[in-house]
Design an enzyme around this catalytic site. Structure first.
Site, PDB file in Angstrom:
ATOM      1  CE  LYS A  22      -2.440 -11.921 -14.660  1.00  7.20           C
ATOM      2  NZ  LYS A  22      -2.528 -10.452 -15.132  1.00  7.20           N
ATOM      3  CG  ASN A  23      -2.445 -10.401 -11.022  1.00  7.47           C
ATOM      4  OD1 ASN A  23      -1.364  -9.936 -12.401  1.00  7.47           O
ATOM      5  ND2 ASN A  23      -3.425 -10.091 -10.708  1.00  7.47           N
ATOM      6  CB  CYS A 117      -5.168  -0.442 -19.487  1.00  6.80           C
ATOM      7  SG  CYS A 117      -6.303  -1.133 -18.350  1.00  6.80           S
ATOM      8  NE  ARG A 122      -4.591  -1.467 -14.284  1.00  5.66           N
ATOM      9  CZ  ARG A 122      -3.937  -2.210 -14.728  1.00  5.66           C
ATOM     10  NH1 ARG A 122      -4.484  -2.978 -15.651  1.00  5.66           N
ATOM     11  NH2 ARG A 122      -3.719  -2.793 -13.942  1.00  5.66           N
ATOM     12  CG  ASP A 308      -8.128  -8.411 -10.731  1.00  3.38           C
ATOM     13  OD1 ASP A 308      -8.823  -7.500 -11.554  1.00  3.38           O
ATOM     14  OD2 ASP A 308      -6.945  -9.125 -10.314  1.00  3.38           O
ATOM     15  NE  ARG A 400      -2.085  -9.604 -20.638  1.00 11.88           N
ATOM     16  CZ  ARG A 400      -2.134  -8.643 -20.152  1.00 11.88           C
ATOM     17  NH1 ARG A 400      -3.431  -7.394 -20.885  1.00 11.88           N
ATOM     18  NH2 ARG A 400      -1.229  -8.003 -19.074  1.00 11.88           N
TER      19      ARG A 400
HETATM   20  C1  EPZ Z   1      -2.860  -5.102  -9.590  1.00 12.35           C
HETATM   21  O1  EPZ Z   1      -3.128  -4.035 -10.843  1.00 12.35           O
HETATM   22  C2  EPZ Z   1      -3.469  -6.328 -10.538  1.00 12.35           C
HETATM   23  N1  EPZ Z   1      -1.784  -6.517 -11.697  1.00 12.35           N
HETATM   24  C3  EPZ Z   1      -4.451  -5.981 -11.551  1.00 12.35           C
HETATM   25  O2  EPZ Z   1      -5.215  -6.950 -11.978  1.00 12.35           O
HETATM   26  C4  EPZ Z   1      -5.379  -5.986 -10.039  1.00 12.35           C
HETATM   27  O3  EPZ Z   1      -6.786  -5.147 -11.416  1.00 12.35           O
HETATM   28  C5  EPZ Z   1      -5.291  -4.326  -9.230  1.00 12.35           C
HETATM   29  O4  EPZ Z   1      -3.843  -4.813  -9.031  1.00 12.35           O
HETATM   30  C6  EPZ Z   1      -6.468  -4.366  -8.408  1.00 12.35           C
HETATM   31  O5  EPZ Z   1      -6.440  -5.495  -7.339  1.00 12.35           O
HETATM   32  C7  EPZ Z   1      -1.293  -7.306 -11.061  1.00 12.35           C
HETATM   33  O6  EPZ Z   1      -0.853  -7.402  -9.999  1.00 12.35           O
HETATM   34  C8  EPZ Z   1      -0.229  -7.483 -12.187  1.00 12.35           C
HETATM   35  P1  EPZ Z   1      -3.510  -0.487  -7.934  1.00 12.35           P
HETATM   36  P2  EPZ Z   1      -2.458  -2.637  -9.942  1.00 12.35           P
HETATM   37  O7  EPZ Z   1      -1.983  -0.364  -8.478  1.00 12.35           O
HETATM   38  O8  EPZ Z   1      -1.603  -2.863  -9.144  1.00 12.35           O
HETATM   39  C9  EPZ Z   1      -5.225   3.599  -8.119  1.00 12.35           C
HETATM   40  C10 EPZ Z   1      -6.480  -8.734 -13.119  1.00 12.35           C
HETATM   41  O9  EPZ Z   1      -6.529  -8.436 -13.915  1.00 12.35           O
HETATM   42  N2  EPZ Z   1      -3.818   4.080  -8.269  1.00 12.35           N
HETATM   43  O10 EPZ Z   1      -3.558  -1.663  -6.737  1.00 12.35           O
HETATM   44  O11 EPZ Z   1      -1.574  -2.081 -11.220  1.00 12.35           O
HETATM   45  C11 EPZ Z   1      -5.769   3.216  -9.715  1.00 12.35           C
HETATM   46  O12 EPZ Z   1      -6.205   3.863 -10.764  1.00 12.35           O
HETATM   47  C12 EPZ Z   1      -5.181  -7.179 -13.487  1.00 12.35           C
HETATM   48  O13 EPZ Z   1      -5.072  -9.503 -13.596  1.00 12.35           O
HETATM   49  C13 EPZ Z   1      -3.665   5.092  -8.377  1.00 12.35           C
HETATM   50  O14 EPZ Z   1      -4.120   6.246  -8.318  1.00 12.35           O
HETATM   51  O15 EPZ Z   1      -3.369  -2.239  -9.826  1.00 12.35           O
HETATM   52  C14 EPZ Z   1      -6.814   1.556  -8.622  1.00 12.35           C
HETATM   53  O16 EPZ Z   1      -7.976   3.197  -8.835  1.00 12.35           O
HETATM   54  C15 EPZ Z   1      -5.511  -6.140 -14.416  1.00 12.35           C
HETATM   55  N3  EPZ Z   1      -2.306   5.647  -8.199  1.00 12.35           N
HETATM   56  C16 EPZ Z   1      -5.841   1.766  -7.410  1.00 12.35           C
HETATM   57  O17 EPZ Z   1      -4.840   2.291  -7.213  1.00 12.35           O
HETATM   58  C17 EPZ Z   1      -0.948   4.385  -8.793  1.00 12.35           C
HETATM   59  O18 EPZ Z   1       0.159   5.116  -8.941  1.00 12.35           O
HETATM   60  C18 EPZ Z   1      -5.544   0.507  -7.699  1.00 12.35           C
HETATM   61  O19 EPZ Z   1      -4.530  -0.658  -8.343  1.00 12.35           O
HETATM   62  C19 EPZ Z   1      -1.243   2.775  -8.570  1.00 12.35           C
HETATM   63  C20 EPZ Z   1      -2.973   2.815  -8.572  1.00 12.35           C
END
Ligand code: EPZ
Length: 425
Positions: A22-23, A117, A122, A308, A400
């Site tokens: 999915k991702n 969320c 996030r 995840d 989802r």
């Molecule tokens: C992706 O989310 C995935 N979603 C998530 O999958 C997954 O948990 C996550 O990566 C981590 O591997 C998709 O790929 C669609 P991040 P994403 O930006 O990109 C911080 C699932 O269950 N951060 O890599 O939104 C953030 O708060 C899901 O399938 C900032 O500080 O995650 C977190 O602590 C849920 N500033 C860390 O970085 C930003 O601008 C990693 O988040 C962005 C993120």
């Protein structure tokens, strides 16, 4: 609304095929905005999030057709619209991935600002930082990110935050930079297989992305992109969930059509917990005899142990012999499953971004509420091994990200059924 009703106690055995990630599919679908030529994405999973992304693309003038074999064909017909509306974005954070390609092609975007969320804040500050570096003018108005760029120019940027790199942030900046003038260099880029997959898809469309799979991506802007046909990678999180199902039930499961090379940290942990893991080029199996051993789980960005799979592995170690410490280093508040697992007799204490899990002899079936996608998977795993009946409510979360989970688990011997939840929870 539906619920999953599980009679626990069957050791799962057999073979199951992994679905497509999915991702990977979500940002790849967003990337089809980058060309007016048709694109074909093969083996796309029939998931709610994928359907949401298609609705967003349709709102952005893309004709999307889904064929029975899972192929999705897209073709941009009208580049006039630049808005990803709140009604859709609020149901799926990955919608923010249309920001980069919209700016690259249409020079303007109005994308609803994704909220928090259930597992905490996030932010998207790193997405915005990267886009600003490319010359995008950004503001927040009435809950929307309003962005504009006369032209995009390649730039150097560092995209690490307090919790490491960002997966969809890297994807967004990558998609914005492929058509930018000159060279873009992203330091601390996310290395997740799904980010690699997006970069490979962009290259199949004619982009020039180098350093794929490393924390330093170099993107040489090109004039335009063409259509492409692509099969995204298998879902490593779904695979890890089935391996965890074998581990928790004390069975033996082989997952086919997958990429064991994406699961290094998971294999290492399963082995530490006392499971036997074997693999070939495109299959992996996990079997367990005897009691699970305790073992610590620490989530980290790829190639570390995936956040995840944290909830699912917490369910597994809740039955291990001894104390395990689960440390969440990506989403420090992602512990919604702790209380629900507690209702099933798991002994878990949450301390800041850690959970201390005291292994117990057995879990007891109970009605539980799914709070998010991976937490629901953890509750299903616990239900598979618990004594008596478990009812997992609000399973729309699981839909989802897991295609036909109950059918796949039934094929492995699980006694699990989807039934209508009369309480409407
Ligand atoms: C992706 O989310 C995935 N979603 C998530 O999958 C997954 O948990 C996550 O990566 C981590 O591997 C998709 O790929 C669609 P991040 P994403 O930006 O990109 C911080 C699932 O269950 N951060 O890599 O939104 C953030 O708060 C899901 O399938 C900032 O500080 O995650 C977190 O602590 C849920 N500033 C860390 O970085 C930003 O601008 C990693 O988040 C962005 C993120």
């Amino acid at each position: 609304m539906d619920k999953l009703v599980i009679q626990g106690g069957v050791a799962l055995r057999g073979e199951v095929e992994a679905g497509t990630a999915k991702n990977s599919v979500l940002p790849i679908l967003a990337a089809t905005l980058l060309t007016r030529e048709p694109c074909r994405i093969r083996d796309a999973p029939a998931l709610r999030d994928v359907a949401t992304m298609l609705r967003i693309l349709e709102a952005l003038g893309v004709r999307c057709e889904r064929h029975a074999d899972g192929t999705i064909e897209t073709r941009v017909e009208d580049e006039g619209s630049v808005e990803a509306p709140y009604e859709l974005v609020k149901t799926m954070r990955a919608s923010v991935c249309v920001l980069g390609p919209l700016l690259a092609r249409r020079r303007r975007a109005r994308v609803s600002f994704p909220g928090g969320c259930v597992f905490g804040p996030r932010p998207i500050d790193l997405h915005l930082k990267g886009l600003r570096a490319l010359g995008v003018d950004l503001d927040i108005e009435a809950g929307y990110i309003v962005a504009r760029a006369e032209r995009l120019r390649g730039a150097e940027m560092y995209l690490g935050g307090s919790f490491g790199p960002t997966v969809t942030g890297t994807a967004n900046v990558l998609m914005a930079s492929v058509l930018a003038e000159g060279v873009t260099r992203i330091e601390m880029a996310a290395c997740e297989p799904e980010v690699q997959d997006l970069a490979n898809f962009l290259n199949a469309m004619g982009a020039d992305v180098r350093g794929i799979g490393t924390p330093i991506l170099e993107i040489h802007g090109v004039g335009e992109l063409h259509g492409a046909e692509y099969r995204p990678v298998p879902d490593r999180i779904e695979v890890g969930t089935f391996l965890a199902a074998a581990a928790i039930t004390g069975g033996g499961v082989k997952v086919t059509r997958c990429r064991p090379d994406h699961l290094g940290a998971v294999v290492e942990r399963l082995t530490a917990l006392g499971c036997r893991v074997e693999s070939g080029d495109d299959w992996i199996s996990c079997a367990r005899r005897g009691r699970l051993e305790a073992g610590d789980i620490t989530t980290l960005p790829y190639p570390g142990f995936p956040t995840d799979l944290q909830a699912q592995f917490m369910a597994v170690v809740s039955l291990a012999d001894g104390v395990s410490v689960v440390t969440e280093k990506v989403y420090p508040e992602r512990f919604m499953h702790v209380a629900e697992l507690g209702r099933m007799r798991a002994r878990i204490r949450k301390e800041h971004h850690m959970a201390i899990v005291l292994g117990t002899d057995y879990l007891s079936g109970a009605p539980v509420l799914a709070s998010d996608l991976r937490a629901s998977a953890a509750l299903v795993l616990a239900g598979l091994v618990a004594e008596g009946e478990t009812q997992v409510r609000r399973v729309y979360h699981i839909d989802r990200g897991y295609e036909r989970i109950e059918t796949k688990l039934q094929a492995l011997g699980a006694r699990i059924e989807r039934v209508r939840d009369e309480d409407g929870l």
